[in-house]
Design a protein around this motif. Structure first.
Motif, PDB file in Angstrom:
ATOM      1  N   GLU A 159       0.838  -1.208   0.000  1.00  0.00           N
ATOM      2  CA  GLU A 159       0.000   0.000   0.000  1.00  0.00           C
ATOM      3  C   GLU A 159       0.869   1.253   0.000  1.00  0.00           C
ATOM      4  O   GLU A 159       0.598   2.219  -0.732  1.00  0.00           O
ATOM      5  N   ALA A 160       1.911   1.257   0.833  1.00  0.00           N
ATOM      6  CA  ALA A 160       2.823   2.406   0.869  1.00  0.00           C
ATOM      7  C   ALA A 160       3.521   2.572  -0.481  1.00  0.00           C
ATOM      8  O   ALA A 160       3.639   3.693  -0.995  1.00  0.00           O
ATOM      9  N   LYS A 161       3.955   1.468  -1.063  1.00  0.00           N
ATOM     10  CA  LYS A 161       4.635   1.523  -2.358  1.00  0.00           C
ATOM     11  C   LYS A 161       3.717   2.096  -3.428  1.00  0.00           C
ATOM     12  O   LYS A 161       4.133   2.971  -4.212  1.00  0.00           O
ATOM     13  N   ARG A 162       2.457   1.649  -3.469  1.00  0.00           N
ATOM     14  CA  ARG A 162       1.506   2.158  -4.459  1.00  0.00           C
ATOM     15  C   ARG A 162       1.251   3.652  -4.262  1.00  0.00           C
ATOM     16  O   ARG A 162       1.120   4.406  -5.227  1.00  0.00           O
ATOM     17  N   PHE A 163       1.163   4.070  -3.002  1.00  0.00           N
ATOM     18  CA  PHE A 163       0.934   5.489  -2.723  1.00  0.00           C
ATOM     19  C   PHE A 163       2.083   6.327  -3.282  1.00  0.00           C
ATOM     20  O   PHE A 163       1.870   7.354  -3.924  1.00  0.00           O
ATOM     21  N   ARG A 176      10.649  12.285   4.519  1.00  0.00           N
ATOM     22  CA  ARG A 176       9.508  13.088   4.077  1.00  0.00           C
ATOM     23  C   ARG A 176       8.467  12.223   3.368  1.00  0.00           C
ATOM     24  O   ARG A 176       7.261  12.426   3.538  1.00  0.00           O
ATOM     25  N   ASP A 177       8.909  11.233   2.610  1.00  0.00           N
ATOM     26  CA  ASP A 177       7.977  10.320   1.942  1.00  0.00           C
ATOM     27  C   ASP A 177       7.123   9.576   2.973  1.00  0.00           C
ATOM     28  O   ASP A 177       5.907   9.412   2.794  1.00  0.00           O
ATOM     29  N   VAL A 178       7.767   9.127   4.033  1.00  0.00           N
ATOM     30  CA  VAL A 178       7.044   8.406   5.088  1.00  0.00           C
ATOM     31  C   VAL A 178       6.036   9.331   5.770  1.00  0.00           C
ATOM     32  O   VAL A 178       4.892   8.945   6.021  1.00  0.00           O
ATOM     33  N   GLU A 179       6.447  10.559   6.044  1.00  0.00           N
ATOM     34  CA  GLU A 179       5.556  11.511   6.702  1.00  0.00           C
ATOM     35  C   GLU A 179       4.332  11.828   5.837  1.00  0.00           C
ATOM     36  O   GLU A 179       3.209  11.919   6.340  1.00  0.00           O
ATOM     37  N   ILE A 180       4.534  11.989   4.532  1.00  0.00           N
ATOM     38  CA  ILE A 180       3.424  12.277   3.621  1.00  0.00           C
ATOM     39  C   ILE A 180       2.469  11.089   3.567  1.00  0.00           C
ATOM     40  O   ILE A 180       1.243  11.263   3.529  1.00  0.00           O
ATOM     41  N   PHE A 181       3.020   9.886   3.566  1.00  0.00           N
ATOM     42  CA  PHE A 181       2.174   8.685   3.575  1.00  0.00           C
ATOM     43  C   PHE A 181       1.306   8.648   4.833  1.00  0.00           C
ATOM     44  O   PHE A 181       0.105   8.366   4.771  1.00  0.00           O
ATOM     45  N   LEU A 182       1.899   8.962   5.984  1.00  0.00           N
ATOM     46  CA  LEU A 182       1.147   8.977   7.241  1.00  0.00           C
ATOM     47  C   LEU A 182       0.103  10.083   7.247  1.00  0.00           C
ATOM     48  O   LEU A 182      -1.023   9.887   7.743  1.00  0.00           O
ATOM     49  N   GLN A 183       0.448  11.248   6.692  1.00  0.00           N
ATOM     50  CA  GLN A 183      -0.515  12.341   6.601  1.00  0.00           C
ATOM     51  C   GLN A 183      -1.716  11.948   5.746  1.00  0.00           C
ATOM     52  O   GLN A 183      -2.860  12.283   6.056  1.00  0.00           O
ATOM     53  N   ALA A 243      -4.033   9.828   7.753  1.00  0.00           N
ATOM     54  CA  ALA A 243      -4.791  10.652   8.695  1.00  0.00           C
ATOM     55  C   ALA A 243      -5.912  11.400   7.979  1.00  0.00           C
ATOM     56  O   ALA A 243      -7.027  11.514   8.492  1.00  0.00           O
ATOM     57  N   GLN A 244      -5.619  11.921   6.775  1.00  0.00           N
ATOM     58  CA  GLN A 244      -6.628  12.655   6.011  1.00  0.00           C
ATOM     59  C   GLN A 244      -7.776  11.749   5.584  1.00  0.00           C
ATOM     60  O   GLN A 244      -8.919  12.200   5.463  1.00  0.00           O
ATOM     61  N   LYS A 245      -7.470  10.472   5.343  1.00  0.00           N
ATOM     62  CA  LYS A 245      -8.520   9.506   4.992  1.00  0.00           C
ATOM     63  C   LYS A 245      -9.280   9.034   6.227  1.00  0.00           C
ATOM     64  O   LYS A 245     -10.164   8.195   6.136  1.00  0.00           O
ATOM     65  N   LYS A 246      -8.879   9.570   7.391  1.00  0.00           N
ATOM     66  CA  LYS A 246      -9.494   9.226   8.675  1.00  0.00           C
ATOM     67  C   LYS A 246      -9.349   7.736   8.998  1.00  0.00           C
ATOM     68  O   LYS A 246     -10.263   7.099   9.541  1.00  0.00           O
ATOM     69  N   SER A 247      -8.194   7.194   8.642  1.00  0.00           N
ATOM     70  CA  SER A 247      -7.890   5.813   9.039  1.00  0.00           C
ATOM     71  C   SER A 247      -7.791   5.758  10.562  1.00  0.00           C
ATOM     72  O   SER A 247      -7.353   6.715  11.200  1.00  0.00           O
ATOM     73  N   ARG A 302      -0.225   0.473  12.930  1.00  0.00           N
ATOM     74  CA  ARG A 302       0.193  -0.815  12.386  1.00  0.00           C
ATOM     75  C   ARG A 302       0.992  -0.639  11.092  1.00  0.00           C
ATOM     76  O   ARG A 302       2.020  -1.290  10.881  1.00  0.00           O
ATOM     77  N   LYS A 303       0.543   0.258  10.224  1.00  0.00           N
ATOM     78  CA  LYS A 303       1.248   0.484   8.961  1.00  0.00           C
ATOM     79  C   LYS A 303       2.630   1.097   9.212  1.00  0.00           C
ATOM     80  O   LYS A 303       3.605   0.748   8.540  1.00  0.00           O
ATOM     81  N   MET A 304       2.698   2.000  10.188  1.00  0.00           N
ATOM     82  CA  MET A 304       3.996   2.576  10.542  1.00  0.00           C
ATOM     83  C   MET A 304       4.909   1.498  11.111  1.00  0.00           C
ATOM     84  O   MET A 304       6.116   1.457  10.818  1.00  0.00           O
TER      85      MET A 304
END
Length: 309
Positions: free
Chosen positions: A36-40, A56-63, A66-70, A77-79
């Motif tokens: 999922e992270a790779k596809r993002f 920065r790539d990791v931070e954007i993925f986490l953001q 959060a924006q998708k309200k996961s 778990r993903k982190m």
């Protein structure tokens, strides 16, 4: 020699399967999170390779999560999957840089573990006074959960040769192929002895005996899902409303130990936690309990309540 992106991921999965002995479901979860992270990253500016991912790539993925309200647990778990993956890659010198090393997932509104109070546990045990095989099995099983803090998978996979009734200890085969000893009390010994000597034989009937301790009505090993179903029915039947889960008995064990003076290291060992930080969540639970009691019982607080009347 690992020489492409698929090989990096496959090497990690082989490590989890062969060295850490993780279950198929856990392996699937890791793979899903990483892909999922790779596809993002591929969809948002390209993905050159695992070795080129930066902080920065990791931070954007986490953001984005959060924006998708996961759910916070999903984000964590993903982190965790990314962190474990890059820790493996750097230790094996397959990448030169770990982009997760300084990335922190904020823990605002972290949910504290849910647990049962002692009167609630007594209420459940009091409801299991019958002598039929299933009632004896349920009493022994929930006594064991509460007095050892074992995981539901550990109870489901428990075999008779792991229990020493004389010494009142159990050799637990835990996560990641790690073993530990846990103790149990006299009441649990009585419940286990009654179940093992009488009820288990009746449940087994003519089935082949694979030495699993807890059996279902057909004489087969009681699965984790089966235990969850039984707990829901038993606890609701005893007057404990709402959805319940065996992990809450593990939380109850840890909370009771700390509330009664056990040190954190001992509780860590009994729970089978690799890191002390995992066990420390229970100090927040006991602190909240302590604060509630302080507000309720400290004399000056009571005087304030009286003055408001």
């Amino acid at each position: 020699m690992v020489n492409n992106e698929d090989d990096l991921l496959q090497s990690f999965m082989a490590y989890l399967r062969n060295e850490r002995h993780y279950s198929k479901m856990t392996l699937k979860s890791y793979r899903t999170d990483l892909l999922e992270a790779k596809r993002f990253w591929q969809d948002n500016g390209g993905f050159k390779g695992w070795q080129d991912v930066d902080r920065r790539d990791v931070e954007i993925f986490l953001q984005n999560l959060a924006q998708k309200k996961s759910a916070r647990t999903t984000q964590a778990r993903k982190m965790s999957s990314l962190r474990s993956f890059y820790r493996f890659l750097t230790k094996r010198k397959l990448v030169n840089y770990n982009p997760t090393q300084t990335t922190v997932l904020r823990t605002k509104n972290h949910k504290l573990p849910q647990f049962f109070y002692a009167p609630e546990i007594k209420q459940v045990f009091a409801s299991l006074k019958g002598s039929d095989p299933l009632t004896r099995r349920n009493l022994a099983m929930f006594e064991l959960f509460y007095t050892t803090g074992m995981r539901v998978s550990e109870v489901s996979g428990l075999k008779t040769d792991q229990i020493d009734l004389n010494l009142k200890i159990i050799l637990v085969h835990g996560k990641g192929n790690t073993d530990r000893y846990v103790a149990f009390d006299d009441e649990t010994k009585v419940a286990l002895t009654g179940y093992l000597n009488e009820s288990r034989k009746k449940l087994l009937a003519n089935q082949d005996d694979h030495n699993y301790v807890f059996l279902n009505k057909q004489g087969k090993n009681l699965t984790s899902r089966g235990i969850e179903y039984i707990m829901q029915r038993v606890f609701n039947g005893a007057g404990i409303s709402g959805k319940v889960h065996p992990h809450e008995l593990r939380h109850s064990f840890a909370t009771a130990m700390l509330n009664n003076g056990a040190d954190l290291r001992s509780v860590q060992e009994l729970l089978g936690h690799v890191n002390l930080s995992t066990t420390q969540i229970y100090t927040h639970v006991t602190m909240k309990h302590l604060q509630n009691n302080y507000q309720k019982y400290f004399p000056r607080n009571n005087e304030k309540d009286e003055a408001k009347k």
